[in-house]
Design a protein around this motif. Structure first.
Motif, PDB file in Angstrom:
ATOM      1  N   THR A 166       0.832  -1.214   0.000  1.00 48.82           N
ATOM      2  CA  THR A 166       0.000   0.000   0.000  1.00 48.82           C
ATOM      3  C   THR A 166       0.865   1.261   0.000  1.00 48.82           C
ATOM      4  N   ARG A 167       2.172   1.082   0.124  1.00 50.37           N
ATOM      5  CA  ARG A 167       3.106   2.203   0.137  1.00 50.37           C
ATOM      6  C   ARG A 167       4.280   1.865  -0.788  1.00 50.37           C
ATOM      7  N   ALA A 168       4.690   2.826  -1.573  1.00 50.10           N
ATOM      8  CA  ALA A 168       5.830   2.587  -2.458  1.00 50.10           C
ATOM      9  C   ALA A 168       6.772   3.787  -2.415  1.00 50.10           C
ATOM     10  N   ALA A 169       8.042   3.490  -2.230  1.00 52.95           N
ATOM     11  CA  ALA A 169       9.074   4.521  -2.294  1.00 52.95           C
ATOM     12  C   ALA A 169       9.707   4.474  -3.677  1.00 52.95           C
ATOM     13  N   VAL A 170       9.727   5.609  -4.361  1.00 52.87           N
ATOM     14  CA  VAL A 170      10.323   5.703  -5.688  1.00 52.87           C
ATOM     15  C   VAL A 170      11.718   6.292  -5.550  1.00 52.87           C
ATOM     16  N   LEU A 171      12.719   5.481  -5.873  1.00 50.87           N
ATOM     17  CA  LEU A 171      14.108   5.936  -5.802  1.00 50.87           C
ATOM     18  C   LEU A 171      14.457   6.633  -7.107  1.00 50.87           C
ATOM     19  N   ARG A 172      14.799   7.907  -7.031  1.00 53.82           N
ATOM     20  CA  ARG A 172      15.072   8.686  -8.232  1.00 53.82           C
ATOM     21  C   ARG A 172      16.172   9.699  -7.949  1.00 53.82           C
ATOM     22  N   ASP A 173      16.717  10.225  -9.031  1.00 51.65           N
ATOM     23  CA  ASP A 173      17.762  11.239  -8.938  1.00 51.65           C
ATOM     24  C   ASP A 173      17.139  12.592  -9.279  1.00 51.65           C
ATOM     25  N   PRO A 174      16.994  13.499  -8.304  1.00 51.17           N
ATOM     26  CA  PRO A 174      16.350  14.790  -8.579  1.00 51.17           C
ATOM     27  C   PRO A 174      17.151  15.678  -9.514  1.00 51.17           C
ATOM     28  N   ARG A 198       6.092   7.936  -1.966  1.00 52.80           N
ATOM     29  CA  ARG A 198       7.068   8.880  -1.456  1.00 52.80           C
ATOM     30  C   ARG A 198       8.336   8.713  -2.288  1.00 52.80           C
ATOM     31  N   THR A 199       9.228   9.667  -2.194  1.00 50.34           N
ATOM     32  CA  THR A 199      10.452   9.591  -2.992  1.00 50.34           C
ATOM     33  C   THR A 199      11.683   9.465  -2.092  1.00 50.34           C
ATOM     34  N   ILE A 200      12.687   8.814  -2.635  1.00 51.61           N
ATOM     35  CA  ILE A 200      13.995   8.696  -1.983  1.00 51.61           C
ATOM     36  C   ILE A 200      15.048   9.090  -3.009  1.00 51.61           C
ATOM     37  N   GLU A 201      15.916  10.009  -2.645  1.00 49.02           N
ATOM     38  CA  GLU A 201      16.972  10.431  -3.551  1.00 49.02           C
ATOM     39  C   GLU A 201      18.104   9.400  -3.562  1.00 49.02           C
ATOM     40  N   VAL A 202      18.715   9.231  -4.720  1.00 47.84           N
ATOM     41  CA  VAL A 202      19.744   8.194  -4.858  1.00 47.84           C
ATOM     42  C   VAL A 202      21.133   8.795  -5.069  1.00 47.84           C
ATOM     43  N   ARG A 203      21.357  10.001  -4.602  1.00 46.74           N
ATOM     44  CA  ARG A 203      22.645  10.634  -4.814  1.00 46.74           C
ATOM     45  C   ARG A 203      23.706  10.157  -3.828  1.00 46.74           C
ATOM     46  N   ASP A 204      23.330  10.046  -2.558  1.00 45.70           N
ATOM     47  CA  ASP A 204      24.305   9.773  -1.498  1.00 45.70           C
ATOM     48  C   ASP A 204      24.039   8.402  -0.878  1.00 45.70           C
ATOM     49  N   PRO A 205      25.060   7.525  -0.805  1.00 40.53           N
ATOM     50  CA  PRO A 205      24.853   6.183  -0.240  1.00 40.53           C
ATOM     51  C   PRO A 205      24.313   6.198   1.179  1.00 40.53           C
ATOM     52  N   GLY A 206      24.838   7.086   2.019  1.00 35.24           N
ATOM     53  CA  GLY A 206      24.369   7.163   3.398  1.00 35.24           C
ATOM     54  C   GLY A 206      22.908   7.557   3.480  1.00 35.24           C
ATOM     55  N   GLU A 207      22.511   8.503   2.657  1.00 34.81           N
ATOM     56  CA  GLU A 207      21.119   8.945   2.649  1.00 34.81           C
ATOM     57  C   GLU A 207      20.202   7.846   2.128  1.00 34.81           C
ATOM     58  N   ILE A 208      20.658   7.105   1.142  1.00 35.74           N
ATOM     59  CA  ILE A 208      19.861   5.980   0.632  1.00 35.74           C
ATOM     60  C   ILE A 208      19.617   4.970   1.742  1.00 35.74           C
ATOM     61  N   GLU A 209      20.667   4.631   2.447  1.00 36.09           N
ATOM     62  CA  GLU A 209      20.563   3.636   3.528  1.00 36.09           C
ATOM     63  C   GLU A 209      19.618   4.106   4.619  1.00 36.09           C
ATOM     64  N   ALA A 211      17.231   6.424   4.427  1.00 38.56           N
ATOM     65  CA  ALA A 211      15.864   6.611   3.947  1.00 38.56           C
ATOM     66  C   ALA A 211      15.136   5.278   3.780  1.00 38.56           C
ATOM     67  N   ILE A 212      15.810   4.281   3.244  1.00 42.54           N
ATOM     68  CA  ILE A 212      15.167   2.972   3.075  1.00 42.54           C
ATOM     69  C   ILE A 212      14.898   2.325   4.429  1.00 42.54           C
ATOM     70  N   ALA A 213      15.826   2.466   5.374  1.00 45.15           N
ATOM     71  CA  ALA A 213      15.623   1.914   6.717  1.00 45.15           C
ATOM     72  C   ALA A 213      14.407   2.556   7.381  1.00 45.15           C
ATOM     73  N   THR A 214      14.258   3.849   7.240  1.00 45.18           N
ATOM     74  CA  THR A 214      13.110   4.550   7.821  1.00 45.18           C
ATOM     75  C   THR A 214      11.815   4.113   7.138  1.00 45.18           C
ATOM     76  N   PHE A 215      11.841   4.012   5.826  1.00 45.43           N
ATOM     77  CA  PHE A 215      10.658   3.597   5.080  1.00 45.43           C
ATOM     78  C   PHE A 215      10.225   2.195   5.474  1.00 45.43           C
ATOM     79  N   ALA A 216      11.171   1.319   5.721  1.00 45.75           N
ATOM     80  CA  ALA A 216      10.871  -0.085   6.017  1.00 45.75           C
ATOM     81  C   ALA A 216      10.272  -0.286   7.406  1.00 45.75           C
TER      82      ALA A 216
END
Length: 329
Positions: A166-174, A198-209, A211-216
């Protein structure tokens, strides 16, 4: 020697001159610049450049004999792309092969005369690289990656393999203009599928990690990895995080699933490089990029990684497996 013999001999020699000139020209060393958006040791990058080399060979261009390549790897952002563009243009190549929008944009700002053949560009008209797909009109042409409408199929596929999402995070490069276009199409189908985005930016490895942990932390979530050079570079991290947090994920290109991702639907990412060699050949033989229409993908593939699905405890629908072009077990 009588006049008739002289004319015959002289005429035959004169006719041979253009042939000799063409043979000499064909053997002249031609310089090809290449900017790749992945690292030199990336297996996907190696497969792409190998396809380009093979394509050149098929058209009669042998590296070290009548062609040489000056390559730059890892052009994933504006800074590196501008640096590599300046370096290659400074070498005065006969043509440049460029992968991804950042590199093409940097080249466009650096030269208006050196022919450029692009690959993996999602919206070349919207990006301002060409005037139209049929009539590029400038010193740039090439091979587009996919149409924006493909993006909606990723969310449909996510709901098909994991109906409880019911929730999807879209990983994209702004920083990539096409990211907004892909997201807009996904948004257009989200309401009918009753999925919150919701969106997750894929620029920085730390931010990806993070953001996905929070989303999960909230259940019933899934991931969609939109097409971008940054996602390609960070794909191993993203695939690892999706598996770690047990998040079903749909990827935009087949090689993500071959790298361990759950499922991917999109165009083949290697064959355009082989096709691009044909355009490079035509340009080296005198044709202009402005007269060579932008080509669309010819092959799309649904790739399922059954090994990843089993590790996640996810049973994929038989309908999906039946449609798959490739199943990795």
């Amino acid at each position: 020697m009588n006049r008739r013999s002289f004319i015959t001999v002289f005429g035959g020699a004169a006719a041979a001159w253009p042939l000799a000139a063409r043979a000499q020209q064909a053997e002249r060393m031609r310089r090809i610049g290449v900017i790749m958006n992945v690292a030199a040791d990336d297996p996907e990058g190696q497969a792409r450049i190998a396809a380009f080399h093979q394509g050149l060979l098929e058209w009669g261009w042998t590296l070290g004999r009548n062609a040489r390549i000056d390559a730059r790897w890892g052009a994933v952002d504006a800074d590196s792309s501008r640096r590599y563009a300046a370096e290659l243009v400074g070498l005065a190549p006969d043509v440049i092969l460029a992968s991804a929008a950042a590199a093409v944009g940097a080249l466009q700002q650096t030269t208006r005369t050196i022919p450029i053949v692009f690959v993996t560009i999602i919206d070349p008209v919207g990006a301002g690289f060409v005037e139209s797909l049929v009539h590029p009109g400038r010193n740039i042409t090439g091979f587009s990656l996919f149409e924006y409408t493909l993006s909606g199929k990723w969310l449909e596929l996510l709901k098909e393999i994991a109906p409880g999402v019911t929730r999807a995070a879209v990983l994209r490069d702004p920083a990539v203009g096409s990211g907004a276009g892909q997201y807009a199409i996904i948004q257009a189908v989200a309401s009918s599928l009753r999925v919150e985005l919701r969106t997750i930016e894929v620029r920085d490895p730390g931010e990806i990690e993070r953001a996905i942990a929070t989303f999960a932390q909230t259940p019933n979530g899934g991931l969609i990895i939109a097409g971008s050079p940054a996602a390609a570079v960070q794909r191993n991290l993203i695939i690892t995080l999706a598996a770690h947090h047990q998040l079903p994920a749909v990827y935009s290109q087949p090689y993500f699933a071959r790298s361990g991702g759950l499922i991917a639907y999109g165009p083949d990412s290697v064959s355009p490089y082989r096709r691009a060699a044909g355009y490079v050949d035509r340009i080296l033989k005198g044709e202009k990029p402005a007269d060579l229409p932008v080509q669309a993908p010819t092959k799309y593939a649904l790739v399922v990684n059954l090994k990843t699905a089993k590790a996640m405890g996810l049973e994929l629908p038989a309908t999906v497996l039946a449609r798959a072009d490739e199943v990795i077990e």
